[in-house]
Design a protein around this motif. Structure first.
Motif, PDB file in Angstrom:
ATOM      1  N   GLU A 222       0.816  -1.205   0.000  1.00 34.69           N
ATOM      2  CA  GLU A 222       0.000   0.000   0.000  1.00 34.69           C
ATOM      3  C   GLU A 222       0.855   1.264   0.000  1.00 34.69           C
ATOM      4  O   GLU A 222       0.465   2.284  -0.568  1.00 34.69           O
ATOM      5  N   GLY A 223       2.027   1.211   0.618  1.00 35.86           N
ATOM      6  CA  GLY A 223       2.869   2.406   0.680  1.00 35.86           C
ATOM      7  C   GLY A 223       3.272   2.924  -0.686  1.00 35.86           C
ATOM      8  O   GLY A 223       3.354   4.145  -0.902  1.00 35.86           O
ATOM      9  N   ILE A 224       3.511   2.030  -1.643  1.00 35.03           N
ATOM     10  CA  ILE A 224       3.879   2.436  -2.998  1.00 35.03           C
ATOM     11  C   ILE A 224       2.703   3.112  -3.686  1.00 35.03           C
ATOM     12  O   ILE A 224       2.827   4.193  -4.280  1.00 35.03           O
ATOM     13  N   LEU A 225       1.525   2.477  -3.617  1.00 39.07           N
ATOM     14  CA  LEU A 225       0.343   3.051  -4.267  1.00 39.07           C
ATOM     15  C   LEU A 225      -0.140   4.314  -3.560  1.00 39.07           C
ATOM     16  O   LEU A 225      -0.630   5.249  -4.212  1.00 39.07           O
ATOM     17  N   ARG A 226       0.007   4.369  -2.255  1.00 35.10           N
ATOM     18  CA  ARG A 226      -0.428   5.575  -1.540  1.00 35.10           C
ATOM     19  C   ARG A 226       0.362   6.791  -2.003  1.00 35.10           C
ATOM     20  O   ARG A 226      -0.192   7.881  -2.228  1.00 35.10           O
ATOM     21  N   ARG A 227       1.646   6.615  -2.176  1.00 36.90           N
ATOM     22  CA  ARG A 227       2.487   7.722  -2.636  1.00 36.90           C
ATOM     23  C   ARG A 227       2.042   8.196  -4.022  1.00 36.90           C
ATOM     24  O   ARG A 227       1.979   9.399  -4.298  1.00 36.90           O
ATOM     25  N   ILE A 228       1.733   7.271  -4.908  1.00 38.92           N
ATOM     26  CA  ILE A 228       1.304   7.598  -6.271  1.00 38.92           C
ATOM     27  C   ILE A 228      -0.034   8.337  -6.249  1.00 38.92           C
ATOM     28  O   ILE A 228      -0.210   9.390  -6.892  1.00 38.92           O
ATOM     29  N   VAL A 229      -0.989   7.800  -5.492  1.00 44.93           N
ATOM     30  CA  VAL A 229      -2.324   8.400  -5.445  1.00 44.93           C
ATOM     31  C   VAL A 229      -2.285   9.769  -4.765  1.00 44.93           C
ATOM     32  O   VAL A 229      -2.944  10.718  -5.209  1.00 44.93           O
ATOM     33  N   GLN A 230      -1.522   9.895  -3.695  1.00 48.51           N
ATOM     34  CA  GLN A 230      -1.409  11.183  -3.010  1.00 48.51           C
ATOM     35  C   GLN A 230      -0.859  12.265  -3.929  1.00 48.51           C
ATOM     36  O   GLN A 230      -1.340  13.402  -3.929  1.00 48.51           O
ATOM     37  N   ALA A 231       0.156  11.930  -4.710  1.00 48.47           N
ATOM     38  CA  ALA A 231       0.826  12.936  -5.528  1.00 48.47           C
ATOM     39  C   ALA A 231       0.003  13.346  -6.745  1.00 48.47           C
ATOM     40  O   ALA A 231       0.017  14.522  -7.129  1.00 48.47           O
ATOM     41  N   SER A 232      -0.714  12.417  -7.352  1.00 46.05           N
ATOM     42  CA  SER A 232      -1.275  12.661  -8.680  1.00 46.05           C
ATOM     43  C   SER A 232      -2.792  12.740  -8.735  1.00 46.05           C
ATOM     44  O   SER A 232      -3.363  12.808  -9.826  1.00 46.05           O
ATOM     45  N   THR A 233      -3.462  12.735  -7.582  1.00 44.48           N
ATOM     46  CA  THR A 233      -4.917  12.886  -7.560  1.00 44.48           C
ATOM     47  C   THR A 233      -5.325  13.770  -6.393  1.00 44.48           C
ATOM     48  O   THR A 233      -4.547  14.048  -5.483  1.00 44.48           O
ATOM     49  N   ARG A 234      -6.608  14.162  -6.432  1.00 40.56           N
ATOM     50  CA  ARG A 234      -7.230  14.897  -5.343  1.00 40.56           C
ATOM     51  C   ARG A 234      -8.427  14.105  -4.820  1.00 40.56           C
ATOM     52  O   ARG A 234      -8.885  13.174  -5.479  1.00 40.56           O
ATOM     53  N   VAL A 235      -8.939  14.484  -3.664  1.00 40.58           N
ATOM     54  CA  VAL A 235     -10.128  13.837  -3.120  1.00 40.58           C
ATOM     55  C   VAL A 235     -11.249  13.916  -4.153  1.00 40.58           C
ATOM     56  O   VAL A 235     -11.503  14.978  -4.732  1.00 40.58           O
ATOM     57  N   GLY A 236     -11.907  12.788  -4.393  1.00 42.41           N
ATOM     58  CA  GLY A 236     -13.005  12.739  -5.351  1.00 42.41           C
ATOM     59  C   GLY A 236     -12.605  12.380  -6.758  1.00 42.41           C
ATOM     60  O   GLY A 236     -13.477  12.109  -7.599  1.00 42.41           O
ATOM     61  N   ASP A 237     -11.318  12.364  -7.062  1.00 41.76           N
ATOM     62  CA  ASP A 237     -10.861  12.007  -8.408  1.00 41.76           C
ATOM     63  C   ASP A 237     -11.018  10.511  -8.651  1.00 41.76           C
ATOM     64  O   ASP A 237     -11.111   9.711  -7.715  1.00 41.76           O
ATOM     65  N   LEU A 238     -10.996  10.146  -9.933  1.00 37.67           N
ATOM     66  CA  LEU A 238     -11.126   8.748 -10.330  1.00 37.67           C
ATOM     67  C   LEU A 238      -9.769   8.148 -10.652  1.00 37.67           C
ATOM     68  O   LEU A 238      -8.983   8.713 -11.425  1.00 37.67           O
TER      69      LEU A 238
END
Length: 287
Positions: A222-238
């Motif tokens: 999860e740590g790898i994907l969390r970093r990716i999602v945190q950097a490149s999306t906002r709350v509510g994004d797909l």
């Protein structure tokens, strides 16, 4: 209060599901395809420049590499590795569809190992345009047996491309920080906060006895994907994951308030994801 994330789980080949998604609907597409082991994938080879495939003028046909066009480059790579054309024929139409569904501010992450990363980088430059390349991330880990006849291979490569280099979203302030390797060289305040990760990520695999462990053989932490999602999306994004496997992308998206579409053709993967993500809406296969 953050609204509940909508997580869709598709038990299907990913190509028809991707084709059914609306243009420019996803902020992030993360692809973790099967690594090329030399087996021929069952598929129909499709040209990215076939009628109906080009959604943005110039998106998939461009010249470069000392005057060689895209089709010539693809042919050259086949002569270097006769397995690669089969693998690329499987992957290319899925990448083209992933690119189509990305929003102008969106980002594509392609997760590979050492066998295909160098081929994929050249092909993605030709397919998307070199100006859209953002990063080559190295995920380094240290586990398992180590060869004594060469340097042990203990890393994966994640290639990062942005849809529009002038508009892409990247929020470093939201990314989990890492401890400084030499905290005594920085102020106590900086040491407490930690440092922003570079493009080399030292991160363990999923621990055998850890809470994340699902038993799925290629599960990503999860740590790898969390970093990716945190950097490149906002709350509510797909977020879209066409090779969803154990569902790590969906688990991270739900925890961070993002929506997600997860796709996998494997019944084993779908069973793991249904247990891991009981709130997910399961969608029938698309043929």
């Amino acid at each position: 209060m953050t609204a509940r994330s909508v997580i869709q789980l598709h038990h299907s080949d990913n190509l028809p599901v991707l084709r059914a998604l609306a243009d420019e609907s996803a902020m992030l597409v993360y692809l973790d395809p099967p690594f090329n082991t030399g087996r021929v994938q069952g598929r129909a080879i499709e040209s990215a420049t076939a009628p109906g495939e080009v959604r943005r003028p110039g998106a998939y046909t461009r010249r470069g590499f000392h005057g060689r066009d895209y089709e010539r480059l693809r042919g050259d790579l086949r002569t270097y590795d006769d397995r690669f054309d089969d693998y690329w024929g499987f992957l290319e139409p899925r990448l083209a569809e992933a690119w189509r569904v990305l929003r102008p501010e969106g980002t594509l992450y392609l997760h590979l190992d050492y066998r295909e990363a160098h081929y994929a980088k050249v092909m993605l430059d030709a397919l998307f345009g070199r100006e859209c390349f953002l990063n080559e991330i190295i995920w380094a880990y240290d586990y398992g047996a180590k060869s004594k006849r060469r340097w042990p291979t203990k890393h994966d490569t994640i290639l990062v491309y942005v849809k529009d280099p002038a508009r892409y979203w990247f929020d470093s302030a939201e990314v989990d920080r890492e401890p400084y390797m030499a905290p005594g060289l920085v102020t106590p305040e900086k040491a407490e906060r930690g440092k922003l990760p570079t493009d080399v990520w030292w991160h363990t695999i999923v621990p055998t006895a850890g809470r994340e462990k699902t038993g799925y053989p290629t599960q990503k932490p999860e740590g790898i994907l969390r970093r990716i999602v945190q950097a490149s999306t906002r709350v509510g994004d797909l977020v879209v994951d066409p090779f969803a496997g154990s569902g790590t992308t969906g688990a991270v998206a739900a925890a961070l308030g993002r929506d997600a579409i997860l796709i996998d053709a494997s019944a084993e993967a779908v069973a793991v994801m249904r247990a891991r993500l009981p709130e997910a809406d399961v969608v029938d296969s698309v043929s």
